[in-house]
Design a protein around this motif. Structure first.
Motif, PDB file in Angstrom:
ATOM      1  N   ASN A   1      -0.869  17.258   6.211  1.00  0.00           N
ATOM      2  CA  ASN A   1       0.577  17.116   6.084  1.00  0.00           C
ATOM      3  C   ASN A   1       0.886  15.974   5.126  1.00  0.00           C
ATOM      4  OD1 ASN A   1       0.736  14.524   7.630  1.00  0.00           O
ATOM      5  ND2 ASN A   1       0.056  15.832   9.322  1.00  0.00           N
ATOM      6  N   GLY A   2       2.146  15.854   4.809  1.00  0.00           N
ATOM      7  CA  GLY A   2       2.547  14.811   3.878  1.00  0.00           C
ATOM      8  C   GLY A   2       3.244  13.659   4.552  1.00  0.00           C
ATOM      9  N   ASN A   3       3.004  13.483   5.849  1.00  0.00           N
ATOM     10  CA  ASN A   3       3.668  12.404   6.583  1.00  0.00           C
ATOM     11  C   ASN A   3       3.155  11.040   6.126  1.00  0.00           C
ATOM     12  OD1 ASN A   3       4.985  14.386   8.035  1.00  0.00           O
ATOM     13  ND2 ASN A   3       3.510  14.350   9.727  1.00  0.00           N
ATOM     14  N   LYS A   4       4.052  10.098   6.006  1.00  0.00           N
ATOM     15  CA  LYS A   4       3.692   8.740   5.594  1.00  0.00           C
ATOM     16  C   LYS A   4       2.788   8.096   6.646  1.00  0.00           C
ATOM     17  CE  LYS A   4       6.378   5.204   6.159  1.00  0.00           C
ATOM     18  NZ  LYS A   4       7.466   4.210   6.106  1.00  0.00           N
ATOM     19  N   THR A   5       1.723   7.448   6.187  1.00  0.00           N
ATOM     20  CA  THR A   5       0.788   6.799   7.108  1.00  0.00           C
ATOM     21  C   THR A   5       1.048   5.300   7.213  1.00  0.00           C
ATOM     22  OG1 THR A   5      -0.862   6.352   5.397  1.00  0.00           O
ATOM     23  CG2 THR A   5      -0.962   8.500   6.489  1.00  0.00           C
ATOM     24  N   GLY A   6       1.531   4.685   6.125  1.00  0.00           N
ATOM     25  CA  GLY A   6       1.744   3.234   6.122  1.00  0.00           C
ATOM     26  C   GLY A   6       0.457   2.442   6.201  1.00  0.00           C
ATOM     27  N   GLU A   7      -0.664   3.096   5.911  1.00  0.00           N
ATOM     28  CA  GLU A   7      -1.980   2.463   6.080  1.00  0.00           C
ATOM     29  C   GLU A   7      -2.450   1.836   4.773  1.00  0.00           C
ATOM     30  OE1 GLU A   7      -6.611   3.710   7.158  1.00  0.00           O
ATOM     31  OE2 GLU A   7      -5.056   5.242   6.952  1.00  0.00           O
ATOM     32  N   PHE A   8      -2.803   0.569   4.838  1.00  0.00           N
ATOM     33  CA  PHE A   8      -3.414  -0.116   3.702  1.00  0.00           C
ATOM     34  C   PHE A   8      -4.927  -0.050   3.864  1.00  0.00           C
ATOM     35  CE2 PHE A   8       0.788  -1.986   3.809  1.00  0.00           C
ATOM     36  CZ  PHE A   8       1.133  -2.058   2.475  1.00  0.00           C
ATOM     37  N   LYS A   9      -5.602   0.485   2.878  1.00  0.00           N
ATOM     38  CA  LYS A   9      -7.066   0.625   2.935  1.00  0.00           C
ATOM     39  C   LYS A   9      -7.698  -0.608   2.288  1.00  0.00           C
ATOM     40  CE  LYS A   9      -6.766   5.671   2.797  1.00  0.00           C
ATOM     41  NZ  LYS A   9      -7.269   5.913   4.162  1.00  0.00           N
TER      42      LYS A   9
ATOM     43  N   TYR B   1      -5.161   5.551  -2.774  1.00  0.00           N
ATOM     44  CA  TYR B   1      -4.468   4.394  -3.346  1.00  0.00           C
ATOM     45  C   TYR B   1      -3.023   4.311  -2.877  1.00  0.00           C
ATOM     46  CZ  TYR B   1      -3.117   0.699  -6.488  1.00  0.00           C
ATOM     47  OH  TYR B   1      -2.673  -0.510  -6.977  1.00  0.00           O
ATOM     48  N   TYR B   2      -2.368   5.461  -2.762  1.00  0.00           N
ATOM     49  CA  TYR B   2      -0.955   5.468  -2.353  1.00  0.00           C
ATOM     50  C   TYR B   2      -0.790   5.867  -0.891  1.00  0.00           C
ATOM     51  CZ  TYR B   2       0.122   4.899  -7.289  1.00  0.00           C
ATOM     52  OH  TYR B   2       0.207   4.411  -8.564  1.00  0.00           O
ATOM     53  N   SER B   3      -1.754   5.520  -0.069  1.00  0.00           N
ATOM     54  CA  SER B   3      -1.709   5.895   1.346  1.00  0.00           C
ATOM     55  C   SER B   3      -0.560   5.235   2.101  1.00  0.00           C
ATOM     56  CB  SER B   3      -3.037   5.514   2.020  1.00  0.00           C
ATOM     57  OG  SER B   3      -3.259   4.112   1.912  1.00  0.00           O
ATOM     58  N   PHE B   4      -0.038   4.116   1.611  1.00  0.00           N
ATOM     59  CA  PHE B   4       0.939   3.302   2.347  1.00  0.00           C
ATOM     60  C   PHE B   4       2.371   3.507   1.868  1.00  0.00           C
ATOM     61  CE2 PHE B   4      -0.548   1.148  -1.369  1.00  0.00           C
ATOM     62  CZ  PHE B   4       0.585   0.602  -1.925  1.00  0.00           C
ATOM     63  N   VAL B   5       2.572   4.248   0.767  1.00  0.00           N
ATOM     64  CA  VAL B   5       3.896   4.289   0.143  1.00  0.00           C
ATOM     65  C   VAL B   5       4.883   5.097   0.983  1.00  0.00           C
ATOM     66  CG1 VAL B   5       3.004   3.968  -2.191  1.00  0.00           C
ATOM     67  CG2 VAL B   5       3.243   6.282  -1.268  1.00  0.00           C
ATOM     68  N   ASP B   6       6.176   4.808   0.780  1.00  0.00           N
ATOM     69  CA  ASP B   6       7.220   5.500   1.535  1.00  0.00           C
ATOM     70  C   ASP B   6       7.481   6.906   1.012  1.00  0.00           C
ATOM     71  OD1 ASP B   6       8.611   3.417   3.511  1.00  0.00           O
ATOM     72  OD2 ASP B   6       8.058   2.350   1.694  1.00  0.00           O
ATOM     73  N   ASN B   7       7.099   7.198  -0.225  1.00  0.00           N
ATOM     74  CA  ASN B   7       7.258   8.549  -0.749  1.00  0.00           C
ATOM     75  C   ASN B   7       5.923   9.296  -0.788  1.00  0.00           C
ATOM     76  OD1 ASN B   7       6.173   7.013  -2.845  1.00  0.00           O
ATOM     77  ND2 ASN B   7       7.208   8.177  -4.450  1.00  0.00           N
ATOM     78  N   TYR B   8       5.102   9.050   0.229  1.00  0.00           N
ATOM     79  CA  TYR B   8       3.790   9.702   0.324  1.00  0.00           C
ATOM     80  C   TYR B   8       3.935  11.226   0.291  1.00  0.00           C
ATOM     81  CZ  TYR B   8      -0.938  10.651   2.107  1.00  0.00           C
ATOM     82  OH  TYR B   8      -2.225  11.091   2.269  1.00  0.00           O
ATOM     83  N   TYR B   9       5.016  11.738   0.872  1.00  0.00           N
ATOM     84  CA  TYR B   9       5.264  13.187   0.886  1.00  0.00           C
ATOM     85  C   TYR B   9       5.342  13.723  -0.547  1.00  0.00           C
ATOM     86  CZ  TYR B   9       7.505  17.659   2.005  1.00  0.00           C
ATOM     87  OH  TYR B   9       7.799  18.997   2.118  1.00  0.00           O
TER      88      TYR B   9
END
Length: 705
Positions: free
Chosen positions: A640-648, A571-579
């Motif tokens: 890893n906790g890198n941001k993906t910016g992906e909307f599923k 659900y939060y795959s796109f957020v900027d604080n994904y880490y």
């Protein structure tokens, strides 16, 4: 309104009725129906005896049905909304579902309607479902094909007499856990058969079907208050799902792209992805309608349905649904307003109702959005010219004082906005009854927009904005909340200048873009929810064992935790604080909560002992030697906790914490043959709870299953 079966023949088009034998399943066609003296509840103990009486009496004249069988409502016609067009919203195509404002052609509409029934099947269960969907698609195509000739659709009530439609409806709702929750009649979906479906069709033919009052319960809201939830009879859900299939085929092509809730191919992520394009948005109006589901006006909704439907019998069925009432603490209450939350048809009826808000916002956007909303700031150009002069001066005379002046000029330039706003812009997005408006402009313009929307809702839809929850947020300084995600467009005190290439390839100086939309997962809110469900022991996020899972086997515990983990990560795959989601929620709280649960289960000394025994991923011992196999079970840790910016956008989302309330999905092909004896006639579909819930003391048919 005109209601009652006495008006039934007025809505019948004799030409279209010539095709009824083609539309309806012949096996469900029963002639000479009557309601005189018969018990009309198809699920009553006397239903079988009633079948014979219904079949043996004459029902050639629909006027013989008693007026008492129909909902007694005020017959006053509702006031029609002004500026309502009878024409279609557009010509939907595969690449443009919304259309362009032209007349909808039958073949184009049917292509869209049947598209939802064309899915690839990989096994016999899916193949059977595919056949049913195709058959229902053909029924809908034939019944709704005259939309290109007339502005309104006639005679859709006869679709409610198709056996295939109810089989598809059963397939759609059969695995939802609420079907084993009894309604006010204490009946569940357990034991349904084709004979029961045929009884429903009988009552549809003589218009004697009645919806039962829903059972009202209350569930807690995030703010500590309670939300009313209506629990319909599961058999009524079957009829509601059949109505939903028909109405969705009619209204889905008419809905706008700004609507995302409870629609095929749309989700929270399609809404949030649309908001990600709102660059430069200054203000957000977070909309909240006070008690929306309980305050929908039945007459306004009837008027909206009549914009595209001309069928008295179907409208009678609608009135039976909304006037069924509810039972609370064993007391019956009439329902004069609202569509009950929990009803299968409620989300679609809500979308039809709030589609008027979508149309109103579309008109406001076209009227009030300026073509040019900003211009280049002349001060930026002035400072850039001074800096170039000083750089040239320094080249001829390399003096440190000149360098200091250049640095000061750059600092002053960097605090200047690149562009100055000269106009206003409006953006809008809605998910069910939650909506948000993005504004480029000043606060006064945002306040005016809020007042306009409030007035429209009150005067046209008879709804009221919640002043407490409908707030105007400055996205530069604060965060707005929409669909469980925090939204902002922060601006730093200074912006750096960077080198980049223009279209010709020439290097130019440009300011860093600070107008894009930022998304953040609300970590504090997530921790509060985990605390409420028992994963953490306090609001600070201290992990603890989930005691209710201790009695599950090791593999089930891991799989349940993985369901929660993957739910949040998806659900939060796109957020900027994904880490933060990965490290705070997954690697800190959920991983260690799982370890503590296993500590309690196996009576081990500490978390360290659990990690030493089962490894970093807490894999069951019998899986340690087969970690490379595709069937391995281990705690899911993202690499890893890198941001993906992906909307599923193609993912169906659910509350990750729903796994705390275990449910199991049935996979048996409907009404084929009995799994126990192989009998193919008079099949009853039974629904059983998971064996973990039932315990080991099983007996009878449940033990065999």
């Amino acid at each position: 309104m005109d209601e009652g079966p006495e008006h039934g023949d007025e809505a019948v088009n004799s030409d279209s009725w010539n095709h009824e034998e083609v539309l309806l399943d012949n096996t469900s066609m029963v002639q000479n129906l009557s309601s005189s003296g018969a018990e009309l509840n198809p699920f009553s103990p006397n239903a079988e005896a009633n079948d014979k009486e219904l079949e043996s009496t004459d029902q050639s004249d629909p006027k013989t049905i008693s007026e008492k069988e129909l909902p007694q409502v005020d017959r006053t016609e509702p006031k029609e909304s002004e500026n309502v067009e009878e024409s279609n919203a557009g010509s939907p195509k595969s690449s443009n579902r919304q259309g362009d404002g032209g007349t909808v052609q039958g073949n184009e509409r049917m292509q869209l309607i049947t598209k939802g029934f064309q899915q690839i099947s990989t096994n016999s269960y899916q193949a059977e479902t595919q056949d049913i969907k195709v058959q229902v698609g053909r029924i809908l195509e034939l019944a709704l094909g005259n939309i290109r000739l007339e502005p309104k659709i006639r005679d859709i009530y006869k679709l409610m007499m198709s056996r295939d439609l109810y089989i598809l409806a059963y397939r759609n709702i059969k695995s939802k856990p609420g079907n084993m929750t009894p309604g006010s009649d204490q009946i569940t979906l357990d034991g349904i058969s084709l004979k029961i479906i045929d009884r429903i069709i009988l009552t549809m033919k003589n218009q004697s079907f009645q919806f039962k009052p829903v059972r009202r319960e209350y569930i807690p809201k995030a703010n500590g208050k309670m939300r009313p939830l209506g629990i319909p009879s599961p058999m009524d859900k079957l009829v509601q799902e059949a109505m939903r299939i028909i109405l969705e085929a009619i209204y889905e092509p008419k809905f706008l792209d700004t609507s995302h809730g409870f629609r095929p191919g749309r989700s929270c992520h399609t809404a949030l992805k649309e908001i990600s394009k709102w660059n430069g948005t200054t203000w957000a109006i977070e909309g909240d309608i006070k008690g929306y589901f309980d305050n929908v006006d039945h007459y306004v909704l009837e008027g909206l349905l009549k914009k595209y439907i001309d069928d008295v019998r179907f409208m009678n069925l609608y009135w039976k649904l909304v006037k069924a009432g509810y039972v609370e603490n064993h007391n019956y209450h009439a329902s004069n307003l609202g569509v009950p939350q929990g009803g299968i048809l409620s989300p679609l009826l809500s979308n039809i109702y709030l589609h008027e808000l979508d149309l109103y916002m579309k008109s406001l956007i076209e009227e009030l959005t300026d073509k040019e909303i900003s211009k280049v700031n002349p001060k930026m150009s002035w400072y850039s010219t001074l800096i170039k002069r000083k750089e040239k001066e320094y080249k001829d005379n390399p003096d440190k004082r000149i360098l200091k002046e250049i640095a000061q000029l750059r600092e002053k330039r960097n605090i200047q906005p690149s562009r100055l706003k000269t106009g206003n812009s409006i953006r809008y997005c809605r998910y069910a009854d939650d909506w948000i408006v993005g504004i480029i402009g000043n606060k006064e313009f945002a306040k005016d927009m809020k007042e306009r929307i409030s007035k429209f809702l009150k005067e046209t839809l008879k709804l009221e904005l919640s002043e407490e929850k409908t707030v105007i947020t400055n996205l530069h300084d604060e965060r707005a909340m929409f669909l469980g995600t925090e939204i902002s467009t922060p601006k730093p005190a200074q912006s750096k200048m960077v080198s980049k290439k223009d279209r010709s390839g020439k290097k130019i100086k440009s300011k860093v873009n600070h107008v894009r939309v930022f998304f953040h997962a609300p970590i504090k809110r997530i921790i509060d929810k985990l605390h409420k469900e028992g994963f953490v022991q306090d609001s600070h996020g201290t992990p603890t064992a989930l005691k209710k899972w201790i009695f599950y086997d090791h593999r089930t515990i891991i799989m349940n935790y993985n369901s929660v983990v993957k739910g949040y990560l998806n659900y939060y795959s796109f957020v900027d604080n994904y880490y933060s989601v990965v490290n705070s929620i997954v690697k800190h709280i959920l991983l260690h909560s799982c370890a503590l649960t296993l500590t309690r289960k196996f009576n081990l000394h500490s978390r360290a002992t659990v990690f030493g025994k089962f490894g970093t991923n807490l894999a069951p011992k019998d899986d340690l030697s087969t970690l490379k196999t595709k069937n391995k079970v281990e705690f899911f840790l993202p690499p890893n906790g890198n941001k993906t910016g992906e909307f599923k956008i193609n993912t169906k989302f659910w509350d990750p914490l729903n796994v705390v309330r275990w449910n199991i999905e049935t996979q048996k092909a409907m009404f084929n043959s009995c799994l126990i004896c192989g009998e193919t006639g008079d099949i009853h579909m039974h629904h059983v709870k998971h064996i973990i819930k039932q315990g080991e003391n099983l007996s009878g048919f449940t033990k065999i299953m």
